[in-house]
Design a protein around this motif. Structure first.
Motif, PDB file in Angstrom:
ATOM      1  N   ALA A 110      -9.896   2.928   6.034  1.00 37.22           N
ATOM      2  CA  ALA A 110      -8.587   3.213   5.431  1.00 37.22           C
ATOM      3  C   ALA A 110      -8.392   2.420   4.140  1.00 37.22           C
ATOM      4  CB  ALA A 110      -7.475   2.897   6.414  1.00 37.22           C
ATOM      5  N   ALA A 111      -8.843   1.182   4.113  1.00 32.01           N
ATOM      6  CA  ALA A 111      -8.724   0.369   2.899  1.00 32.01           C
ATOM      7  C   ALA A 111      -9.562   0.952   1.762  1.00 32.01           C
ATOM      8  CB  ALA A 111      -9.151  -1.063   3.186  1.00 32.01           C
ATOM      9  N   ALA A 112     -10.746   1.405   2.082  1.00 24.58           N
ATOM     10  CA  ALA A 112     -11.585   2.029   1.052  1.00 24.58           C
ATOM     11  C   ALA A 112     -10.976   3.352   0.596  1.00 24.58           C
ATOM     12  CB  ALA A 112     -12.994   2.237   1.578  1.00 24.58           C
ATOM     13  N   GLY A 113     -10.387   4.087   1.516  1.00 25.66           N
ATOM     14  CA  GLY A 113      -9.736   5.343   1.149  1.00 25.66           C
ATOM     15  C   GLY A 113      -8.500   5.127   0.301  1.00 25.66           C
ATOM     16  N   ALA A 114      -7.856   3.977   0.467  1.00 27.09           N
ATOM     17  CA  ALA A 114      -6.665   3.671  -0.329  1.00 27.09           C
ATOM     18  C   ALA A 114      -6.998   3.529  -1.811  1.00 27.09           C
ATOM     19  CB  ALA A 114      -6.010   2.404   0.181  1.00 27.09           C
ATOM     20  N   ILE A 115      -8.245   3.210  -2.114  1.00 28.47           N
ATOM     21  CA  ILE A 115      -8.658   3.106  -3.514  1.00 28.47           C
ATOM     22  C   ILE A 115      -8.424   4.431  -4.228  1.00 28.47           C
ATOM     23  CG2 ILE A 115     -10.665   2.833  -5.027  1.00 28.47           C
ATOM     24  CD1 ILE A 115     -11.769   0.877  -2.946  1.00 28.47           C
ATOM     25  N   PHE A 116      -8.757   5.541  -3.571  1.00 29.38           N
ATOM     26  CA  PHE A 116      -8.569   6.853  -4.188  1.00 29.38           C
ATOM     27  C   PHE A 116      -7.087   7.144  -4.430  1.00 29.38           C
ATOM     28  CE2 PHE A 116     -12.671   7.404  -1.977  1.00 29.38           C
ATOM     29  CZ  PHE A 116     -13.443   7.800  -3.059  1.00 29.38           C
ATOM     30  N   ILE A 117      -6.260   6.811  -3.462  1.00 26.66           N
ATOM     31  CA  ILE A 117      -4.827   7.076  -3.583  1.00 26.66           C
ATOM     32  C   ILE A 117      -4.213   6.220  -4.688  1.00 26.66           C
ATOM     33  CG2 ILE A 117      -2.609   6.886  -2.379  1.00 26.66           C
ATOM     34  CD1 ILE A 117      -4.224   7.483   0.219  1.00 26.66           C
ATOM     35  N   LEU A 118      -4.529   4.927  -4.695  1.00 27.38           N
ATOM     36  CA  LEU A 118      -3.939   4.034  -5.682  1.00 27.38           C
ATOM     37  C   LEU A 118      -4.391   4.356  -7.103  1.00 27.38           C
ATOM     38  CD1 LEU A 118      -4.112   0.683  -3.722  1.00 27.38           C
ATOM     39  CD2 LEU A 118      -2.096   2.090  -4.180  1.00 27.38           C
ATOM     40  N   ARG A 119      -5.650   4.707  -7.268  1.00 27.10           N
ATOM     41  CA  ARG A 119      -6.117   5.063  -8.613  1.00 27.10           C
ATOM     42  C   ARG A 119      -5.489   6.364  -9.094  1.00 27.10           C
ATOM     43  NH1 ARG A 119     -10.573   2.173 -10.697  1.00 27.10           N
ATOM     44  NH2 ARG A 119     -11.077   3.900 -12.053  1.00 27.10           N
ATOM     45  N   ASN A 120      -5.280   7.296  -8.189  1.00 22.02           N
ATOM     46  CA  ASN A 120      -4.643   8.551  -8.555  1.00 22.02           C
ATOM     47  C   ASN A 120      -3.191   8.306  -8.976  1.00 22.02           C
ATOM     48  OD1 ASN A 120      -4.229  11.254  -8.939  1.00 22.02           O
ATOM     49  ND2 ASN A 120      -3.981  11.720  -6.784  1.00 22.02           N
ATOM     50  N   ARG A 121      -2.482   7.466  -8.232  1.00 26.38           N
ATOM     51  CA  ARG A 121      -1.094   7.146  -8.584  1.00 26.38           C
ATOM     52  C   ARG A 121      -1.017   6.392  -9.899  1.00 26.38           C
ATOM     53  NH1 ARG A 121       1.552   5.228  -2.851  1.00 26.38           N
ATOM     54  NH2 ARG A 121       1.373   7.251  -1.819  1.00 26.38           N
ATOM     55  N   ALA A 122      -1.957   5.498 -10.146  1.00 23.90           N
ATOM     56  CA  ALA A 122      -1.961   4.731 -11.390  1.00 23.90           C
ATOM     57  C   ALA A 122      -2.193   5.642 -12.586  1.00 23.90           C
ATOM     58  CB  ALA A 122      -3.027   3.644 -11.332  1.00 23.90           C
ATOM     59  N   LYS A 123      -3.034   6.629 -12.437  1.00 26.01           N
ATOM     60  CA  LYS A 123      -3.267   7.573 -13.536  1.00 26.01           C
ATOM     61  C   LYS A 123      -2.038   8.416 -13.808  1.00 26.01           C
ATOM     62  CE  LYS A 123      -8.244   8.136 -13.412  1.00 26.01           C
ATOM     63  NZ  LYS A 123      -9.357   9.071 -13.233  1.00 26.01           N
ATOM     64  N   LYS A 124      -1.304   8.782 -12.763  1.00 27.48           N
ATOM     65  CA  LYS A 124      -0.099   9.588 -12.950  1.00 27.48           C
ATOM     66  C   LYS A 124       1.027   8.787 -13.591  1.00 27.48           C
ATOM     67  CE  LYS A 124      -0.764  12.858  -9.176  1.00 27.48           C
ATOM     68  NZ  LYS A 124      -0.259  13.320  -7.885  1.00 27.48           N
ATOM     69  N   ASN A 125       1.147   7.514 -13.271  1.00 26.34           N
ATOM     70  CA  ASN A 125       2.254   6.699 -13.751  1.00 26.34           C
ATOM     71  C   ASN A 125       2.023   6.108 -15.130  1.00 26.34           C
ATOM     72  OD1 ASN A 125       3.687   7.181 -11.422  1.00 26.34           O
ATOM     73  ND2 ASN A 125       2.971   5.331 -10.406  1.00 26.34           N
ATOM     74  N   GLU A 126       0.797   5.927 -15.522  1.00 24.99           N
ATOM     75  CA  GLU A 126       0.486   5.326 -16.816  1.00 24.99           C
ATOM     76  C   GLU A 126      -0.160   6.344 -17.740  1.00 24.99           C
ATOM     77  OE1 GLU A 126      -1.705   1.720 -17.039  1.00 24.99           O
ATOM     78  OE2 GLU A 126      -0.726   0.883 -15.293  1.00 24.99           O
ATOM     79  N   THR A 127       0.309   6.361 -18.978  1.00 24.73           N
ATOM     80  CA  THR A 127      -0.358   7.204 -19.955  1.00 24.73           C
ATOM     81  C   THR A 127      -1.549   6.468 -20.554  1.00 24.73           C
ATOM     82  OG1 THR A 127       1.176   6.425 -21.658  1.00 24.73           O
ATOM     83  CG2 THR A 127       1.724   8.466 -20.522  1.00 24.73           C
ATOM     84  N   ASP A 128      -1.474   5.136 -20.592  1.00 30.12           N
ATOM     85  CA  ASP A 128      -2.573   4.314 -21.087  1.00 30.12           C
ATOM     86  C   ASP A 128      -3.414   3.849 -19.908  1.00 30.12           C
ATOM     87  OD1 ASP A 128      -4.219   2.744 -22.650  1.00 30.12           O
ATOM     88  OD2 ASP A 128      -2.833   1.044 -22.632  1.00 30.12           O
ATOM     89  N   GLU A 129      -4.696   4.167 -19.912  1.00 31.76           N
ATOM     90  CA  GLU A 129      -5.567   3.828 -18.789  1.00 31.76           C
ATOM     91  C   GLU A 129      -6.212   2.452 -18.926  1.00 31.76           C
ATOM     92  OE1 GLU A 129      -8.382   6.774 -17.769  1.00 31.76           O
ATOM     93  OE2 GLU A 129      -6.920   8.382 -17.684  1.00 31.76           O
ATOM     94  N   SER A 130      -5.729   1.626 -19.849  1.00 27.61           N
ATOM     95  CA  SER A 130      -6.331   0.301 -20.002  1.00 27.61           C
ATOM     96  C   SER A 130      -5.970  -0.626 -18.849  1.00 27.61           C
ATOM     97  CB  SER A 130      -5.892  -0.326 -21.328  1.00 27.61           C
ATOM     98  OG  SER A 130      -4.487  -0.528 -21.324  1.00 27.61           O
TER      99      SER A 130
END
Length: 67
Positions: free
Chosen positions: A10-30
């Motif tokens: 589940a912790a490893a799977g959370a990486i996919f969810i968190l990265r997807n949310r971060a891409k949606k919330n930020e226009t700058d991927e830095s």
């Protein structure tokens, strides 16, 4: 073994969810950490750990339940 393995999967799977949310919330991927082989490395980890769980379950059901 079961609960430990499930929590690691589940912790490893959370990486996919968190990265997807971060891409949606930020226009700058830095602000997103870079990881070599990103979608493959966590995916292979999840797959292998799941297969280990299935193998333990099939071969020794007592160890699977009690740890």
């Amino acid at each position: 073994m079961f609960f430990d393995s499930i929590s690691l999967i589940a912790a490893a799977g959370a990486i996919f969810i968190l990265r997807n949310r971060a891409k949606k919330n930020e226009t700058d991927e830095s602000g997103i950490f870079k990881l070599k082989l990103y979608p493959w490395l966590p995916g292979v980890y999840i797959l292998v750990y799941t297969l280990v769980n299935i193998s333990v379950f099939v071969s020794n059901k007592e160890a699977f339940g009690w740890g």
